[in-house]
Design an enzyme around this catalytic site. Structure first.
Site, PDB file in Angstrom:
ATOM      1  N   CYS A   2      40.456   3.459  18.625  1.00  0.00           N
ATOM      2  CA  CYS A   2      39.949   3.637  17.244  1.00  0.00           C
ATOM      3  C   CYS A   2      39.343   4.929  16.999  1.00  0.00           C
ATOM      4  O   CYS A   2      39.422   5.883  17.882  1.00  0.00           O
ATOM      5  CB  CYS A   2      38.833   2.252  16.953  1.00  0.00           C
ATOM      6  N   SER A 363      50.519   7.030  30.881  1.00  0.00           N
ATOM      7  CA  SER A 363      50.662   8.272  31.415  1.00  0.00           C
ATOM      8  C   SER A 363      50.360   8.495  32.890  1.00  0.00           C
ATOM      9  O   SER A 363      49.795   7.738  33.400  1.00  0.00           O
ATOM     10  CB  SER A 363      50.031   9.413  30.364  1.00  0.00           C
TER      11      SER A 363
END
EC number: 6.3.5.4
Length: 632
Positions: A2, A363
């Site tokens: 967010c 990742s």
């Protein structure tokens, strides 16, 4: 994932204009397109933009605790929230939602600032305690999630996930900090100890701040640090097994989501390891995404395809033109501050591809820093050993002058580029690593500055904060200090900033399982033989993954995203390079000698030297200043 923003009056308690909080929050729309909220009361206002990942319908923010004692806005993910929830329920807490935000509220009520020690995740949050009227600001251990803040002229402190959130506040001064320019030209980014604008700060990784009405903005307090002071005494097979345990734990904890989840896959060791372990854990095919280039020397898609085939992933690949220079204005807008890591371009492209298929992507970031995977770390370890065998007089009186005389042979094959090595060997180990990490050497920077700007800098040099950090590191040798510097300085300022801004620009949540703090704490205790063997870094990781990955994935030379900046600046961007010397934006600052900038551009375009990194920094600096609309 967010975006958060807010205002808190440290001095006299004044009303907070909800429209100002809303404007700051709206500037972060890309970080959270799924919902927004603003809450204000006397002296405080909190705003939130939501990207729904967990408890999609049930955890709107700002969120109030069930008893109304505390209110929070939160950016990030708490991976152990279910375990924490059970622990807090045993302590008497009750919950109305199924998400992680409410768990932080309960943890605060149970433990106060010590709640941070219980949180496993990536986060930046602001929590207002109504009883004490304090505002608690906190950032995760490694600085995966950002938090900018500034003390304003009306006595308030404003904060936001990105600088653009603060820029939406009318009282923010837009004056450049000259020390940040020196920092930027040294490193290619503005490190976390500074911001491009005077009066703007970044809450450091692993720190919190507790603000109170009637008091000024306090100094941040450190709540976590990484230590290299201890050594693991086990045998290699035992360390391999323990490493695999931590790897699996880090990957599995980050696979919790109520939305589609996948992974970036470059075909290198780190992302391939993450995909291998995801495939072992998941009953369904893992979604993987790779970006290739139309330049063979920069393309790794064949390795990514090999890994995807090996693990039966749902693989998506896209070849993009190496001619991406038309995107640099957009890139400058993403980062707000000048940012010259050219791998941001392909990182943004792979985030765009991933967002077409998933909302969360894992990742491989963090392994190089934690387990000595960078070539510079390996070279530094060998240099430190060589330096210890040489008399100081030899290094200072022979190697130093020789290094200063040796030509800067950017055009030559790597083994013939001795200048940096000679200068590094002539100095102390930490100074040598600072030189290896810098994009522009101090003696080069000094030739760029005008006399007036040099006076503004005084005796400040960008290397000083890094050297101070390394000098105080809880470490045993030169390699430890180098890795500590990478984890505390390079990674939050460059790597994590790059991934956060490029992923959030497309409303994608990126997670870093190789930055699980238990994994990094274990890696920091590894003996040198488990980190480096010969010219190989990340040795234990590669040995541990031999059961999953073939040798041509594990032991081929590290490549990473490559962007042909040197060719661009001699070709389609040659005009931009030439214009640096006559730039009205840079000329107004009075920072540089224009004739020197013109000479650098002409030498690069003519092929007499490779000044691509410096020119790229200057191009991105100019574009960032234009975007920010700042006063020098």
């Amino acid at each position: 994932m967010c975006g958060i923003a807010g205002i808190y009056h440290c001095g006299t308690i004044k009303p907070v204009d909800s429209r100002r909080v809303e404007a700051m929050t709206d500037a972060l729309h890309h970080r959270g397109p799924d919902g927004s909220g603003v809450w204000v009361e006397a002296g405080v206002g909190l705003g939130h933009r939501r990207l729904s990942i967990i408890d999609i319908a049930g955890s709107p923010q700002p969120m109030h605790s069930p008893d109304g004692r505390a209110t929070i806005v939160f950016n990030g993910e708490i991976y152990n929230f279910r375990e924490l929830r059970r622990q807090l329920e045993q302590l008497g807490a009750s919950f109305r939602t199924d998400g992680d935000t409410e768990v932080i509220l309960a943890a605060w009520q149970a433990w106060g600032p010590d709640c941070l020690q219980h949180l496993d995740g990536m986060f930046a949050f602001a929590l207002y305690d109504h009883a004490s009227r304090q505002l608690f600001l906190a950032r995760d251990r490694f600085g995966v999630k950002p938090l900018f803040l500034s003390e304003l002229s009306d006595g308030s402190v404003a904060f936001a996930s990105e600088l653009k959130g603060l820029l939406a506040h009318p009282l923010l001064r837009r004056e450049v900090d000259p020390l940040a320019v020196e920092d930027y030209l040294a490193w290619g980014y503005v490190p976390d100890h500074r911001s491009i604008l005077k009066g703007v700060h970044k809450l450091p990784a692993g720190h919190f701040m507790l603000l109170e009405h009637g008091k000024g903005m306090p100094q941040p307090k450190q709540w976590w640090d990484i230590s290299f002071a201890e050594r693991h005494s086990g045998r290699m097979p035992e360390m391999e097994a323990e490493l695999l345990h931590h790897l699996r734990e880090g990957v599995e904890s980050r696979m919790v989501a109520d939305v589609p989840l996948g992974a970036f896959l470059s075909g290198g060791v780190d992302s391939s390891s993450v995909v291998a372990l995801m495939s072992e854990i998941s009953p369904d095919p893992v979604t993987t995404c790779s970006i290739g280039f139309d330049v063979a020397s920069a393309d790794e898609t064949s390795y990514a395809a090999q890994v995807a085939l090996r693990f039966g992933t749902n693989h998506h690949a896209r070849t993009v033109s190496s001619d991406q220079f038309d995107a640099i204005d957009t890139l400058a807008g993403m980062f707000d501050e000048p940012f010259a890591d050219a791998s941001a371009l392909p990182t943004w492209r792979v985030c765009q591809l991933a967002r077409e298929h998933v909302t969360v992507a894992l990742s491989g970031d963090g392994a190089d820093e934690a387990m000595a995977g960078y070539r510079r770390q390996v070279f530094h370890a060998h240099e430190a050993r060589a330096r210890s065998l040489m008399p100081r007089l030899l290094r200072e009186k022979v190697l130093g002058p020789l290094g200063r005389m040796y030509p800067k042979a950017d055009w030559a094959p790597r083994p013939l580029r001795f200048k940096t090595t000679l200068l590094s060997l002539a100095g102390e180990a930490d100074e040598g690593y600072a030189r290896a990490l810098a994009t522009t050497a101090p003696e080069v920077r000094a030739t760029l500055y005008s006399q007036d700007f040099a006076r503004q800098l005084g005796d400040y040099h960008a290397e000083r904060p890094l050297l101070d950090l390394m000098g105080k590191a809880p470490a045993r040798d030169a390699l430890d200090r180098a890795q500590y510097a990478d984890l505390k300085f390079w990674m939050p300022g460059d790597i994590l900033t790059k991934v956060d801004r490029t992923s959030m620009a497309v409303s994608l949540e990126a997670r870093e399982p190789l930055l699980d703090h238990r994994l990094v704490e274990f890696a920091a205790r590894l003996p040198r033989r488990a980190r480096i063997k010969g010219t190989q870094g990340k040795y234990l990781l590669k040995k541990a993954m031999e059961r999953y990955l073939p040798d041509d994935i594990l032991f081929r030379p590290k490549q990473g995203f490559v962007t042909p900046i040197a060719e661009w600046l001699r070709g389609p961007l040659a005009g931009d390079a030439r214009a640096i010397g006559t730039s009205a934006t840079l000329a107004r600052t009075g920072w540089f000698e224009s004739s020197r900038l013109r000479d650098i551009a002409d030498a690069h375009i003519a092929g007499r030297a490779d000044h691509s990194r410096l020119l790229w920094q200057l191009v991105m600096l100019e574009k960032s200043l234009t975007k920010l609309g700042v006063n020098s």
